[in-house]
Design a protein around this motif. Structure first.
Motif, PDB file in Angstrom:
ATOM      1  N   HIS A 278       0.746  -1.283   0.093  1.00 12.73           N
ATOM      2  CA  HIS A 278      -0.152  -0.007   0.029  1.00 12.73           C
ATOM      3  C   HIS A 278       0.856   1.224   0.001  1.00 12.73           C
ATOM      4  O   HIS A 278       0.904   1.883   0.834  1.00 12.73           O
ATOM      5  CB  HIS A 278      -1.171  -0.071   1.322  1.00 12.73           C
ATOM      6  CG  HIS A 278      -1.963  -1.070   1.226  1.00 12.73           C
ATOM      7  ND1 HIS A 278      -1.681  -2.359   1.450  1.00 12.73           N
ATOM      8  CD2 HIS A 278      -3.209  -0.919   0.877  1.00 12.73           C
ATOM      9  CE1 HIS A 278      -2.842  -3.050   1.362  1.00 12.73           C
ATOM     10  NE2 HIS A 278      -3.842  -2.370   1.043  1.00 12.73           N
TER      11      HIS A 278
ATOM     12  N   HIS B 131       0.576   3.769  -1.745  1.00 11.78           N
ATOM     13  CA  HIS B 131      -0.241   5.096  -1.623  1.00 11.78           C
ATOM     14  C   HIS B 131      -0.734   5.428  -0.365  1.00 11.78           C
ATOM     15  O   HIS B 131      -1.407   6.660  -0.172  1.00 11.78           O
ATOM     16  CB  HIS B 131      -1.755   4.738  -2.722  1.00 11.78           C
ATOM     17  CG  HIS B 131      -2.296   3.542  -2.247  1.00 11.78           C
ATOM     18  ND1 HIS B 131      -1.850   2.261  -2.474  1.00 11.78           N
ATOM     19  CD2 HIS B 131      -3.588   3.423  -1.774  1.00 11.78           C
ATOM     20  CE1 HIS B 131      -2.665   1.472  -1.995  1.00 11.78           C
ATOM     21  NE2 HIS B 131      -3.800   2.025  -1.812  1.00 11.78           N
TER      22      HIS B 131
ATOM     23  N   GLY C 237       3.803   7.469   0.169  1.00 11.21           N
ATOM     24  CA  GLY C 237       3.769   8.892  -0.717  1.00 11.21           C
ATOM     25  C   GLY C 237       3.301   8.633  -2.282  1.00 11.21           C
ATOM     26  O   GLY C 237       3.379   9.468  -3.115  1.00 11.21           O
ATOM     27  N   GLU C 238       3.073   7.562  -2.755  1.00 12.69           N
ATOM     28  CA  GLU C 238       2.602   7.137  -3.972  1.00 12.69           C
ATOM     29  C   GLU C 238       0.999   7.459  -3.993  1.00 12.69           C
ATOM     30  O   GLU C 238       0.593   7.940  -3.053  1.00 12.69           O
ATOM     31  CB  GLU C 238       2.617   5.583  -4.281  1.00 12.69           C
ATOM     32  CG  GLU C 238       3.801   5.043  -4.613  1.00 12.69           C
ATOM     33  CD  GLU C 238       4.483   5.304  -5.842  1.00 12.69           C
ATOM     34  OE1 GLU C 238       3.630   5.865  -6.633  1.00 12.69           O
ATOM     35  OE2 GLU C 238       5.888   4.942  -6.093  1.00 12.69           O
ATOM     36  N   SER C 239       0.353   7.782  -5.410  1.00 11.92           N
ATOM     37  CA  SER C 239      -0.749   8.185  -5.342  1.00 11.92           C
ATOM     38  C   SER C 239      -1.756   7.234  -6.266  1.00 11.92           C
ATOM     39  O   SER C 239      -1.041   6.533  -7.370  1.00 11.92           O
ATOM     40  CB  SER C 239      -0.686   9.547  -6.474  1.00 11.92           C
ATOM     41  OG  SER C 239      -2.003   9.874  -6.544  1.00 11.92           O
ATOM     42  N   ALA C 240      -2.817   6.972  -5.664  1.00 10.96           N
ATOM     43  CA  ALA C 240      -3.736   5.905  -6.554  1.00 10.96           C
ATOM     44  C   ALA C 240      -5.148   6.543  -6.230  1.00 10.96           C
ATOM     45  O   ALA C 240      -5.827   6.351  -4.993  1.00 10.96           O
ATOM     46  CB  ALA C 240      -3.537   4.704  -5.770  1.00 10.96           C
ATOM     47  N   GLU C 241      -5.625   6.952  -7.247  1.00 13.39           N
ATOM     48  CA  GLU C 241      -7.157   7.776  -7.071  1.00 13.39           C
ATOM     49  C   GLU C 241      -8.435   6.595  -7.507  1.00 13.39           C
ATOM     50  O   GLU C 241      -9.271   6.933  -7.093  1.00 13.39           O
ATOM     51  CB  GLU C 241      -7.134   8.975  -7.846  1.00 13.39           C
ATOM     52  CG  GLU C 241      -6.075  10.112  -7.534  1.00 13.39           C
ATOM     53  CD  GLU C 241      -6.236  10.506  -6.179  1.00 13.39           C
ATOM     54  OE1 GLU C 241      -7.325  10.610  -5.538  1.00 13.39           O
ATOM     55  OE2 GLU C 241      -5.197  10.649  -5.584  1.00 13.39           O
ATOM     56  N   THR C 242      -7.906   5.606  -8.025  1.00 16.11           N
ATOM     57  CA  THR C 242      -9.006   4.645  -8.404  1.00 16.11           C
ATOM     58  C   THR C 242      -8.666   3.247  -7.961  1.00 16.11           C
ATOM     59  O   THR C 242      -7.410   2.912  -7.860  1.00 16.11           O
ATOM     60  CB  THR C 242      -9.178   4.555 -10.099  1.00 16.11           C
ATOM     61  OG1 THR C 242      -7.866   4.174 -10.482  1.00 16.11           O
ATOM     62  CG2 THR C 242      -9.337   6.008 -10.575  1.00 16.11           C
TER      63      THR C 242
ATOM     64  N   GLU D 255      -5.684   1.967 -10.087  1.00 13.58           N
ATOM     65  CA  GLU D 255      -4.262   2.214  -9.492  1.00 13.58           C
ATOM     66  C   GLU D 255      -3.980   1.421  -8.441  1.00 13.58           C
ATOM     67  O   GLU D 255      -2.753   1.255  -8.353  1.00 13.58           O
ATOM     68  CB  GLU D 255      -4.487   3.890  -9.717  1.00 13.58           C
ATOM     69  CG  GLU D 255      -4.708   4.562 -10.685  1.00 13.58           C
ATOM     70  CD  GLU D 255      -4.770   6.167 -10.673  1.00 13.58           C
ATOM     71  OE1 GLU D 255      -5.022   6.309  -9.474  1.00 13.58           O
ATOM     72  OE2 GLU D 255      -4.791   6.813 -11.621  1.00 13.58           O
TER      73      GLU D 255
END
Length: 232
Positions: free
Chosen positions: A111, A113, A117-122, A125
């Motif tokens: 995880h 995100h 600091g990773e990004s996952a909006e959906t 992702e």
């Protein structure tokens, strides 16, 4: 029925402050003092693990909330039992703390995100990040089928393997007419099972045979020897 009074070393005494630790200590006491539990090993526990998992599924799908809570506890007992058995292994011991520690570390890695600091909006992702982390962890694997349990029920195994197959460009053709809902799908599967019984066919065996064939196609697409390694 009233519970027996707590002994000095009864883990229920500390259960209010740390219920999970009390459960682990209860398991340890049972392993120490119960002659039946002392004779059980990992393999002998497998039927109980399968049974408790099935009962939890029943509770989730049809039971009241109280049943779900109880069955989760029964399944947790299986985890505690296996960990306690493992803690006494002469060659490679580990205990419930090692299990929990490894789980936490894995979930943090998978995880990024949430923790890195990773990004996952959906959801897509999130799945991409999960699969990337998993691929790095399992870098020694040579096929997408490695790690797929051969003991899964045939339908669940079929869904798993077809998903893996699609990931390497191997698709399973869809029938000319597809059900429009899960209920219709259930009716179709039920009717197919009934027809198989009428004809004397083994529906489970027939599906497993086709899964093995699909596994061979997957490994060929990956450049392997075409041997699926799935249950024969």
């Amino acid at each position: 029925m009233a519970l027996p009074s707590a002994r000095e070393d009864d883990p229920r005494r500390d259960g209010l402050s740390d219920p999970l630790r009390a459960a682990a200590e209860t398991m340890r006491a049972v392993r120490d003092r119960c002659v039946w539990s002392q004779q059980i090993d990992h393999r002998a526990l497998v039927p109980y693990l399968v049974e408790e998992s099935a009962e939890l599924i029943d509770a989730i799908e049809a039971g009241p909330r109280e049943d779900v809570r109880e069955e989760l506890g029964d399944l947790l007992w299986q985890v505690l039992f296996h960990a306690e058995i493992a803690s006494r292994d002469a060659d490679a011991p580990f205990d419930i703390d090692d299990v929990a520690r490894g789980l936490t570390e894995k979930m943090v890695r998978r995880h990024p995100h949430v923790f890195a600091g990773e990004s996952a909006e959906t959801p897509a992702e999130v799945l991409r990040l999960w699969n990337a982390a998993k691929a790095e962890e399992k870098s020694a694997r040579t096929s997408v089928l490695d790690g797929v349990s051969e003991r899964m029920p045939a339908l669940a195994l079929a869904q798993k393997v077809t998903g893996k197959a699609r990931g390497v460009g191997v698709d399973v053709s869809a029938p000319a007419s597809m059900p429009e809902s899960e209920q219709e799908l259930g009716d179709l599967l039920l009717s197919l099972a009934a027809e198989a019984r009428q004809r004397g066919w083994d529906a489970e065996g027939a599906l497993r045979a086709r899964i093995r064939s699909l596994g061979d196609r997957v490994r060929l697409a990956e450049g392997g020897d075409g041997s699926s390694g799935l249950e024969q």
